[in-house]
Every structure is written in C-alpha cells, then in structure tokens.
Write an enzyme that holds these catalytic residues in place. Sequence first.
Site, PDB file in Angstrom:
ATOM      1  N   SER A  97       0.843  -1.374  -0.280  1.00  0.00           N
ATOM      2  CA  SER A  97      -0.164   0.431   0.263  1.00  0.00           C
ATOM      3  C   SER A  97       0.510   1.488  -0.093  1.00  0.00           C
ATOM      4  CB  SER A  97      -1.050  -0.101   1.047  1.00  0.00           C
ATOM      5  OG  SER A  97      -0.198  -0.139   2.318  1.00  0.00           O
ATOM      6  N   CYS A  98       1.966   1.071   0.184  1.00  0.00           N
ATOM      7  CA  CYS A  98       2.790   2.622   0.539  1.00  0.00           C
ATOM      8  C   CYS A  98       4.038   2.731  -0.482  1.00  0.00           C
ATOM      9  CB  CYS A  98       3.424   2.268   1.478  1.00  0.00           C
ATOM     10  SG  CYS A  98       2.728   2.561   3.124  1.00  0.00           S
ATOM     11  N   PHE A  99       4.686   2.251  -0.608  1.00  0.00           N
ATOM     12  CA  PHE A  99       5.431   2.781  -2.226  1.00  0.00           C
ATOM     13  C   PHE A  99       5.130   2.530  -3.308  1.00  0.00           C
ATOM     14  CE2 PHE A  99      10.102  -0.157   0.227  1.00  0.00           C
ATOM     15  CZ  PHE A  99      10.250   0.955   1.451  1.00  0.00           C
ATOM     16  N   LYS A 158       2.536   3.609  -4.733  1.00  0.00           N
ATOM     17  CA  LYS A 158       1.025   4.572  -4.542  1.00  0.00           C
ATOM     18  C   LYS A 158       2.145   5.867  -3.852  1.00  0.00           C
ATOM     19  CE  LYS A 158      -1.421   5.280  -0.817  1.00  0.00           C
ATOM     20  NZ  LYS A 158      -1.370   6.734  -0.669  1.00  0.00           N
ATOM     21  N   ASP A 159       3.501   6.143  -3.334  1.00  0.00           N
ATOM     22  CA  ASP A 159       4.239   7.431  -2.671  1.00  0.00           C
ATOM     23  C   ASP A 159       4.735   7.257  -3.737  1.00  0.00           C
ATOM     24  OD1 ASP A 159       2.379   6.828  -0.364  1.00  0.00           O
ATOM     25  OD2 ASP A 159       4.080   6.308   1.063  1.00  0.00           O
TER      26      ASP A 159
END
Length: 434
Positions: free
Chosen positions: A269-271, A273-274
């Site tokens: 969910s992080c790398f 998208k961010d």
Amino acid sequence: MDISVIGSGYVGTTLAACLAELGHDVVNVDINEEVVATLTRGEPPIHEEHLPELVSRHVLETERLRATTDYTAVLDTEATFVALPTPSRGDGSIDLSIMEAGAEQLGETLTEKDAWHTVIVKSTVVPGSTQDLIAPLVAEASGKELGEEVGVGMNPEFLREGTAVMDFMEPDKVVLGADDDRTLAVQRRVYEPLTDRYDTSVVETGTREAEMMKYANNAFLAAKVSLINDLGNICKELGVDTYEIADAMGLDDRITRSFLDSGLGWGGSCFPKDVAAIIAAARAEGYEPPMLTAAVEVNEMMPERLLGLLDDHLDVTGKRVALLGLSFKPGTDDVRETRSAPLLRGLAERGADVVAHDPAAVETMRKAYPDLEFAVADTPEEALDGAHACLVATDWPEYADLDAAFDAMAHPLVLDGRHCIEPREGLVYEGLTW
C-alpha cells in the site's frame, strides 16, 4: 486523553489500538457498518501481527477502545486523527476526495463544539495538502478560525505491514507537524506515554515538511530496493551471488544491510502509491525525477525476469505450476501491487495450470484480482504435489521449512524470487538475482 480516529483501515485500526495501549480512551469512527461490527466484537478487520490481542484486550477488557459509525463521537474527544484512504489516480497522483469528504463532515460535526479541537492528518498526502486543502475545509465547515478555535496538524505514519504494532510502539522516530504551537502541544501530549518510556527521536516541524518526510522515506527505501535488484540482475548475468555482495555492502555504516534483499521487488500500500504520487507531484511542478522513474522501471521488470527464467527451463503449457505466496510480503493479507499478480498473468499467457498457496491472502487476492485464475491449495505441500515448476513469490517462513515436499513434484524445478528456499541435491534451483 480522549482521542477519536476517523477511518479503520490498516493505519486507522493500528493507530487506534496502539493509542489505547498507551492508555488513551479511543473511539474509532468508520462509515462501514461491517467493519464497526467486527471491531465491536473485539476483532481487527485486517490481518496484522499482534493486532488481534490489542483490539481484543482494549475493546473487551479495558474498554479503552470502541468503534462507531456516528461522527458525533468526536465531540467527546480532544483530538481527532484522520486516517482515510488516499488512492492513486491513473497518472499516479493521489485522489483526495475521500479526505475532503471526511474533513467536511468532521468540520460540520465540530460546529456543535465550543472548546478547542485538534485535527491531526495521519493519511499520507503530498506537501501542501494539509495546509492548503484539508485545514481550510475543516475551518470553513465548522465556522471556526484556524489556530484560534481549531488546529490542524500532520503526523505521518512509518508503519510496515506485518510489523506495524512493533513499529508504532518502538519507532525510529516520531514526526509532529504543525503550523501553530497549540496543535503541536496536543500532539506532544498524545505521544508522551510513548516517548516517556521509549527512547526515540521526536521531530517537530511544519505540516509541509512532515508530509514530505513520509514520501522521502519511502522513495529512498524503494529506490534502495530497486538499486540492489539492478545490481542483482548484473550479478546474475556475471555468475555472482548478490546476497554475499549485499552482506558486505551492509557492513558499511553509510549503507547498512536493511532493504538490500534482492528479489521480486516491492509492492503493498505504500511504496508503489507513494513513489507514484511524489513523481506526479514533481511533474506537476515541471520536474521529471529520473532516479525515482528508474526505480519504478526496475521494479516492474523483476517478475518478467523470473518468468524468463521459467521459459529457459520449461514450456509450462498445460502443466501444473505451484505459486507459493500471494501477499506482497509475509505477515499480511495485503495484495495491493503484489508481485504475484504479474506472475499469475504471465503464467496464464503461457497456458499453465496454476495452483497457489498463501497462509493469509487467498480471499483478498480473489477480491482484488477477479480476472486472475488460479486453483488454491490448503497447504504448500498440496500445491507442490505433481507440479512441474514452483515459483516462490512471498517469503513466508513456512516456505523456508519445505524440504521433502519438493520430492512430490513431477519435475523438481524451483524458481525462487525471494531467496527463501535452500538449494539441495535433487532440485533444479534458480534464484532470481543470485
């Protein structure tokens, strides 16, 4: 303190449970009645190590944690954390529509409160979002003056799925972002029970800087993974063991060993998208970030390289292929941007009959990727039985313990994307980057 948390997804649920563990009285507000019912039973709506014990203890025993669909619950609290989704648009930029709706609803609710209220953005948003969009929405909807009657700050999360509870309770740093002293002081009070008992760095800064710190962290780590994968691809071509190289690199205190495990790449969910969001934000300002763009390109090629190794060994048309692992990493049921998805698509294109196993992520994979076809095995041993090839996509601990199960394969070909399986006599073994 009495604290409210809006949103009970991965971040919101972990935050609420951990704040209760610190001794705060916490109410988790979510519009999803099923999620609220799950929490009310003392069960977390997500798979995360240690979270079931925390939720059960503080819902059913201490009663410091409760859940509701009623936004007016925030009126009995001093501070509200906003932990709502910020999904990606097609161009990689973040969609703030859910945050906007939440900010407006929160503001409308706060019209009924006379005392000061602190709003703390926990969701990952690009620099300027809190100050230029979310704070004005809360102020306008509530009819209150920013910095005088209501404060809006930013407290980015640095939680890794699978170790989120430990990351919260034993953090590398706590970042408190605010543009007024009162909002900053409230954030200090929230974290005092943690910072008093655990020695960590506390960074106090403005909201824009706090927002950027999360993106800088994740962009750097994603680029580090892609760099070791790029080096790993070179090592593979040159007949060099990347992991031996990474061990030596990690001895340099300017580099360290963390995030140097080469393999299939990053997801979750992080790398993804961010990195996409900060690239989009840069492009919107007229700057093309070449290093981050290259990091994404390397990450996208890694599943194809594993499939290429499969092609070098075997034509899998009509053959059984075992896929071990569906979640993007062990310890979670999260399949967002999992590297298993491109593997499944590639195997389907090759006409393989795929039998997959994952300890936690089968149902989430079915829901997230309804177009992908695969049979499901209850155990890794069942997946391997009669298979002509095995692809390892997630390094769940139980896969590392497999040994005799490989003897039941029709053809003992193991293609390891996570440096998970120990090579031995009797296996045709290929590591992705070693």
